[in-house]
Design an enzyme around this catalytic site. Structure first.
Site, short mmCIF file in Angstrom:
data_model
loop_
_atom_site.label_atom_id
_atom_site.label_comp_id
_atom_site.label_asym_id
_atom_site.label_seq_id
_atom_site.Cartn_x
_atom_site.Cartn_y
_atom_site.Cartn_z
N GLY A 13 0.83 -1.20 0.00
CA GLY A 13 0.00 0.00 0.00
C GLY A 13 0.86 1.25 0.00
N GLY A 64 0.84 5.27 1.72
CA GLY A 64 0.23 6.26 2.61
C GLY A 64 0.81 7.63 2.30
CG PHE A 79 4.36 7.15 5.44
CD1 PHE A 79 5.35 6.28 5.07
CD2 PHE A 79 3.06 6.68 5.55
CE1 PHE A 79 5.07 4.96 4.82
CE2 PHE A 79 2.78 5.37 5.31
CZ PHE A 79 3.78 4.50 4.94
CB VAL A 132 3.32 -0.47 3.35
CG1 VAL A 132 3.50 -1.65 4.29
CG2 VAL A 132 2.98 0.78 4.15
CG ASP A 155 -5.47 9.16 10.88
OD1 ASP A 155 -6.65 9.53 10.64
OD2 ASP A 155 -4.63 8.98 9.98
N1 ATP Z 1 1.96 -4.14 8.85
C1 ATP Z 1 1.27 -4.17 7.72
N2 ATP Z 1 0.91 -5.35 7.18
C2 ATP Z 1 0.18 -5.39 6.03
N3 ATP Z 1 -0.22 -4.30 5.35
C3 ATP Z 1 0.10 -3.10 5.84
C4 ATP Z 1 0.86 -2.96 7.03
N4 ATP Z 1 1.03 -1.64 7.28
C5 ATP Z 1 0.39 -0.99 6.29
N5 ATP Z 1 -0.16 -1.86 5.41
C6 ATP Z 1 -0.92 -1.53 4.19
O1 ATP Z 1 -0.35 -0.39 3.58
C7 ATP Z 1 -1.35 0.64 3.43
C8 ATP Z 1 -0.72 2.00 3.61
O2 ATP Z 1 -0.16 2.12 4.91
P1 ATP Z 1 -0.41 3.30 5.95
O3 ATP Z 1 -1.21 2.77 7.07
O4 ATP Z 1 0.86 3.81 6.38
O5 ATP Z 1 -1.12 4.44 5.14
P2 ATP Z 1 -2.68 4.79 5.14
O6 ATP Z 1 -3.19 4.76 6.53
O7 ATP Z 1 -3.36 3.86 4.18
O8 ATP Z 1 -2.66 6.26 4.60
P3 ATP Z 1 -2.24 7.58 5.44
O9 ATP Z 1 -0.79 7.46 5.77
O10 ATP Z 1 -2.52 8.68 4.47
O11 ATP Z 1 -3.12 7.62 6.65
C9 ATP Z 1 -2.42 0.31 4.47
O12 ATP Z 1 -3.67 0.79 4.08
C10 ATP Z 1 -2.38 -1.20 4.53
O13 ATP Z 1 -3.21 -1.76 3.53
#
Ligand code: ATP
Length: 320
Positions: free
Chosen positions: A10, A12, A14, A17, A130
């Protein structure tokens, strides 16, 4: 730690991932997720790393395995891999397969899991800031029958993730750290009106998350424009509840959506609400709590597992 980069999971605000696979042949089956910052966000990922270290061994919180600066002034944060994706993915799956949200008896169990995590976050002196389905990750769980729910389905284990906006309560008391917290559809009136961030902000966002699980729709789905959402919230409105929701479900949500944040119950009080404490989910959750208590290894208060112990256990495939 030597590792290979796998599939992208994914993106985000920042950075990105990916799956991270340890190079060591003995550990290759223990996949991790690696959050890799963009150059300008390395600092915030390193702050998130410091926060996550405080939650090592805490049930219901994503576990951080390692982290540090990488090449080109970026930062890598290694996390346990949530093989079932996010709660948002789980909600979408129900939408695609059944055309509905998640069944209410499952939502009660999931809500309890999130509340337990919020209770830990708040008692360690943080506000997550959040809470939303995209920031809650899902792991393989156990059969619904173990929670006293009929049927073949699986109840996933949920863990709260993405502490990129989290803030310590003492900073808020000093009037610092109130800026740019939350995602607009999930923020309460006091944040919209005067940027007041307190643990009660996470409780409102929990209410939005519970509604999203139940209906399969994002909060304020009838409003396309974020400005319209913020205006409704500023005027003291709350998202609508589905008419078919149980009485205890409606009561639980109206408590989460109390307009005055002083009147919103805290996570520990909500854990005693009949929506999450009675009937299904209760017995199993109790068992999990007891097992987790037993597994806690000696360490400084609030750090049940020392970081290296946690990582060793994770890599060895032991329960952490
Ligand atoms: N530990 C993990 N295991 C599996 N998938 C993950 C993990 N961490 C993040 N992801 C995937 O990566 C995506 C992006 O990660 P992240 O949570 O940092 O951003 P977001 O919450 O989607 O966006 P934002 O940073 O704008 O809030 C997530 O929506 C999730 O699907």
């Amino acid at each position: 730690m030597e590792w290979d980069r796998g599939m992208r999971l994914g993106k985000g605000s920042f950075g990105e991932v990916f799956i991270a696979i340890p190079k060591d042949p003995e550990s290759r089956k223990n996949k991790m997720a690696v959050k890799t910052s963009s150059e300008d966000r390395a600092e915030s990922l390193s702050v998130e790393h410091q926060i996550l270290r405080k939650f090592l061994g805490t049930p219901g919180i994503i576990q951080c395995l390692d982290g540090g600066p990488s090449e080109k002034r970026t930062y890598n944060l290694f996390l346990e891999y949530a093989s079932e994706g996010s709660l948002s993915d789980l909600i979408s799956k129900y939408g695609e397969e059944e055309g509905t949200g998640i069944p209410e008896n499952h939502v009660r169990v999931y809500t309890r899991m999130i509340l337990q995590a919020l209770s830990s976050i708040h008692s360690l002196g943080y506000v997550h800031c959040d809470i939303k389905p995209r920031n809650i990750l899902a792991f393989p769980g156990s059969p619904a029958s173990e929670y006293g729910i009929r049927g073949e389905e699986t109840i996933r284990e949920l863990k709260v993730a993405d502490f990129g906006l989290a803030v310590e309560t003492w900073k808020l008391i000093q009037g610092r750290g109130n800026k740019n917290r939350g995602t607009p559809r999930y923020v309460p009136p006091e944040v919209v009106v005067d940027g007041r961030v307190t643990p009660a902000m996470d409780i409102w966002a929990l209410g939005c998350t519970v509604l999203e699980m139940l209906t399969g729709e994002i909060p304020w789905t009838r409003l396309h424009d974020i400005e319209d959402v913020l205006m409704e919230v500023r005027e003291g409105c709350r998202p609508e509840f589905p008419g078919w929701l149980s009485v205890s479900g409606k009561d639980f949500l109206s408590k989460c959506f109390a307009k005055d944040y002083h009147r919103r119950p805290d996570a520990d009080s909500l854990l005693r609400h009949p929506f999450v404490s009675g009937g299904c989910g209760f017995q199993k959750t109790k068992v999990i709590e007891q097992v987790q208590q037993k597994q806690r290894l000696p360490g400084a208060a609030g750090f049940p597992l020392l970081p290296h112990e946690f990582c060793e256990r994770y890599r060895a495939g032991l329960q952490v």
